[in-house]
Design an enzyme around this catalytic site. Sequence first.
Site, mmCIF file in Angstrom:
data_model
loop_
_atom_site.group_PDB
_atom_site.id
_atom_site.type_symbol
_atom_site.label_atom_id
_atom_site.label_comp_id
_atom_site.label_asym_id
_atom_site.label_seq_id
_atom_site.Cartn_x
_atom_site.Cartn_y
_atom_site.Cartn_z
ATOM 1 N N CYS A 2 38.394 -35.765 -15.015
ATOM 2 C CA CYS A 2 39.420 -36.768 -15.297
ATOM 3 C C CYS A 2 40.743 -36.344 -14.680
ATOM 4 C CB CYS A 2 39.588 -36.940 -16.804
ATOM 5 S SG CYS A 2 38.064 -37.408 -17.655
ATOM 6 N N ARG A 33 39.848 -38.818 -9.214
ATOM 7 C CA ARG A 33 39.210 -37.902 -10.151
ATOM 8 C C ARG A 33 38.375 -38.632 -11.207
ATOM 9 N NH1 ARG A 33 41.783 -32.784 -9.991
ATOM 10 N NH2 ARG A 33 40.998 -32.323 -12.072
ATOM 11 N N TRP A 109 36.726 -40.237 -16.088
ATOM 12 C CA TRP A 109 35.350 -40.277 -15.596
ATOM 13 C C TRP A 109 34.475 -39.974 -16.808
ATOM 14 C CZ3 TRP A 109 31.149 -36.885 -15.058
ATOM 15 C CH2 TRP A 109 30.135 -37.320 -14.191
ATOM 16 N N ASN A 136 41.327 -33.310 -19.809
ATOM 17 C CA ASN A 136 40.395 -33.163 -18.693
ATOM 18 C C ASN A 136 39.509 -31.965 -18.987
ATOM 19 O OD1 ASN A 136 39.093 -33.133 -16.166
ATOM 20 N ND2 ASN A 136 40.643 -31.766 -15.318
ATOM 21 N N GLY A 137 38.199 -32.192 -19.067
ATOM 22 C CA GLY A 137 37.275 -31.091 -19.330
ATOM 23 C C GLY A 137 36.222 -31.495 -20.352
ATOM 24 N N THR A 372 28.600 -30.845 -0.901
ATOM 25 C CA THR A 372 29.117 -30.677 0.459
ATOM 26 C C THR A 372 29.500 -29.233 0.742
ATOM 27 O OG1 THR A 372 29.832 -32.963 0.764
ATOM 28 C CG2 THR A 372 31.080 -31.284 1.926
ATOM 29 N N SER A 373 30.066 -28.553 -0.222
ATOM 30 C CA SER A 373 30.466 -27.153 -0.012
ATOM 31 C C SER A 373 29.254 -26.260 0.225
ATOM 32 C CB SER A 373 31.276 -26.646 -1.210
ATOM 33 O OG SER A 373 32.504 -27.328 -1.297
ATOM 34 N N SER A 417 34.327 -24.086 -2.515
ATOM 35 C CA SER A 417 34.668 -25.276 -3.307
ATOM 36 C C SER A 417 35.941 -25.887 -2.748
ATOM 37 C CB SER A 417 34.866 -24.914 -4.784
ATOM 38 O OG SER A 417 35.454 -25.977 -5.509
ATOM 39 N N GLN A 418 35.893 -27.180 -2.423
ATOM 40 C CA GLN A 418 37.083 -27.853 -1.897
ATOM 41 C C GLN A 418 38.215 -27.793 -2.912
ATOM 42 O OE1 GLN A 418 40.132 -30.549 -1.406
ATOM 43 N NE2 GLN A 418 38.577 -31.113 -2.896
ATOM 44 N N SER A 419 37.926 -28.175 -4.141
ATOM 45 C CA SER A 419 38.968 -28.254 -5.170
ATOM 46 C C SER A 419 39.292 -26.901 -5.783
ATOM 47 C CB SER A 419 38.524 -29.205 -6.287
ATOM 48 O OG SER A 419 37.405 -28.669 -6.983
ATOM 49 N N THR A 422 35.408 -26.685 -9.340
ATOM 50 C CA THR A 422 34.055 -27.152 -9.632
ATOM 51 C C THR A 422 33.452 -26.309 -10.757
ATOM 52 O OG1 THR A 422 33.861 -27.705 -7.289
ATOM 53 C CG2 THR A 422 31.833 -27.716 -8.587
ATOM 54 N N GLU A 550 24.082 -32.953 5.053
ATOM 55 C CA GLU A 550 25.409 -33.501 4.798
ATOM 56 C C GLU A 550 25.521 -34.949 5.249
ATOM 57 O OE1 GLU A 550 29.456 -33.795 3.689
ATOM 58 O OE2 GLU A 550 27.744 -32.583 3.030
ATOM 59 N N LYS A 554 26.377 -38.083 2.758
ATOM 60 C CA LYS A 554 27.479 -39.033 2.937
ATOM 61 C C LYS A 554 26.988 -40.475 2.802
ATOM 62 C CE LYS A 554 30.732 -36.415 2.947
ATOM 63 N NZ LYS A 554 29.950 -35.790 1.936
ATOM 64 N N GLU A 557 26.175 -41.071 -0.874
ATOM 65 C CA GLU A 557 27.351 -41.101 -1.743
ATOM 66 C C GLU A 557 28.096 -42.429 -1.685
ATOM 67 O OE1 GLU A 557 29.752 -37.048 -2.233
ATOM 68 O OE2 GLU A 557 29.376 -37.538 -0.145
ATOM 69 N N HIS A 573 4.577 -31.672 7.190
ATOM 70 C CA HIS A 573 4.076 -31.296 5.869
ATOM 71 C C HIS A 573 4.444 -32.343 4.818
ATOM 72 C CE1 HIS A 573 2.964 -27.454 7.581
ATOM 73 N NE2 HIS A 573 4.191 -27.349 8.072
ATOM 74 N N LYS A 674 35.966 -36.949 -7.627
ATOM 75 C CA LYS A 674 36.241 -35.934 -6.608
ATOM 76 C C LYS A 674 36.046 -34.508 -7.114
ATOM 77 C CE LYS A 674 37.951 -34.731 -2.535
ATOM 78 N NZ LYS A 674 37.205 -35.038 -1.305
#
Length: 679
Positions: A2, A33, A109, A136-137, A372-373, A417-419, A422, A550, A554, A557, A573, A674
């Site tokens: 959030c 977010r 979220w 948030n959490g 993605t990371s 991790s982008q942020s 995570t 990736e 995309k 997503e 296989h 995000k």
Amino acid sequence: MCGIFAYLNYNVSRERRYILEVLFNGLRRLEYRGYDSSGIALDADRTAPAPFSSASPPDAPYAGAPPLVFRQEGKIENLVRSVYSEVDEKDVNLDAAFGVHAGIAHTRWATHGVPAPRNSHPQSSGAGDEFLVVHNGIITNYEVLKETLTRHGFTFESDTDTEVIPKLAKFVFDKSHDEEGDVTFSQVVMEVMRQLEGAYALIFKSPHYPNELIACKRGSTLILGVNELSGQQNGKPFHDVKTLTTNGKPKELFFSSDLCAIVEHTKNYLALEDNEIVHIKDGSVSILKFDPHKEKPAFVQRALSVLEMEVEQIKKGSYDHFMQKEIHEQPHSLTTTMRGRLKDGGVLLGGLKEHLKTIRRCRRVVFIGCGTSYNAALAARTFVEEMTGIPVTMEVASDLLDRQGPIYREDTAVFVSQSGETADTLLALDYALENGALCVGITNTVGSTLSRKTHCGVHINAGCEIGVASTKAYTSQIVAMAMMALAIGSDQISTQARRNAIISGLTSLPSCVSEVLKLDAEMKELASSLIDSESLLVFGRGYNYATALEGALKVKEVALMHSEGLLAGEMKHGPLALVDEILPIIVIATRDACFSKQQSVIQQLLSRKGRLIVMCSKGDASTVCPNGSCRVIEVPGVADCLQPVINIIPLQLLAYHLTVLRGFDVDQPRNLAKSVTTQ
């Protein structure tokens, strides 16, 4: 997951209309977010009600009218329309001015409870809104707390884990008043923290403590922004926050889940540490360090930092969507990732310098990430092994935790991790720290939990990324890890020529990215031909297995189309059974050590009448698809370990255009957000 935001003006007059817009704009900046629902709380008019009036009965818990609280399901603009509609109905004076005012806001979220006004924040302590909280959490012990509070007469109206927090605050407040008399806002919050388990960032507002705000955090990011309106702080980049805020001068104070929500107001900020409580009262900021084992907290002195971000970075500019803007920003973002780090034919990474010898002696490197990371780390794995001679293993953070996989003191664990927030990645970091591994962070966010908890690391400096689907951060992560491999392996003479070639390739990479972005119109045309397809397969191998994963991610997503990235060597296989004339298949066959094997894959797919789209190096169209038997995407050729940076961009463009053509939301895809701060 959030976004939380708060705004307090002190000794400067602000109209309610202005305050509303500051809160709304803060939420707009944080909407990436979470966008299931949202809400705000602000003060009612200051005029005191007549004695024994309906607004303030003799048994009222506090003087004055209760706060104005608005909640709404859906995106931020739904809340904006709802608030202005309610304001008109209730005849709320938007021109009322406040010399001091504290407002809080939240965009959600959903994790506990469906998106609905009753589950939106701010969550309340009950009648009269004596305590309001945005969160948030995740509170992991909320069920136990809920049972306890229910036994004490509290009634719960939402399905959220958050509602226990304001009700617990009221319980603490009432009990303290009965036993001891007066209790401070910070004492109430400390007792609440003592009972909470989980990860959280919280902002409290209460009419018992008018014009005050309290924020605290454990595990989730929270930022304090300070804008001193006298202008005398110019040229002084670092201040003790206590000294700056106790001077009585006009100022604006902000809390936010992300720096991008405060950059338009101030560049002076402070990233809260875990278990810190920030109390704003009378325009002064006090920072307390909470210790659950001690009755009283310690006061902390902290210096403000200066934000190196411009307002333009959080605006779309001439682009229709943030994802589109961020795809096209990649020549610049890659340049900033490398700026100052390629020197004298070598690589200088200040964040790793003191730990390179330890990394070179480690038994193995373990890359740990999500989504993605994880894919970015996978793209870099082969080159890290080649340059360092150290075995590299890959771990999805959640799976490592589920298995309690072995991590040793002799390991170097690299967390991507982008942020930097995570949840699964941070829990895996705690696990690795407990096991004694050297922990390295690769993140885009200065001051994030990941950057603070790891022993060392690299900031990728890709700039603010607002689109939920990561694009420029992915390519910058690959480049950052390639530079890390070059730095670790710089002591090996046998790889000197290879290192020089890669460094040369890195310097020309932004111009190659600019060239591949010219395929935008071609990818839009390709997207229009795939708009009615139900599935998409992407085959890659070697360096470009990660590109296949990736690219498919995309499409999945944002375009909401079923897509799978597959290892081309596994085609026979199982996946070969899916091949027919209808299913579109992208095969990545650029020049590298796996090129001849990919040619074989293409021939096998063509022999089954597969509907092929082949990505190849410039000039290879006739080689990979003789007789024009399939559609070809030609991309510039670069060093094999850097080719994934080039190859992903047409797939990003394809995903973007597919989403637009299919009529879906590009920047806020269904059910996603995000920064994934929940398990």
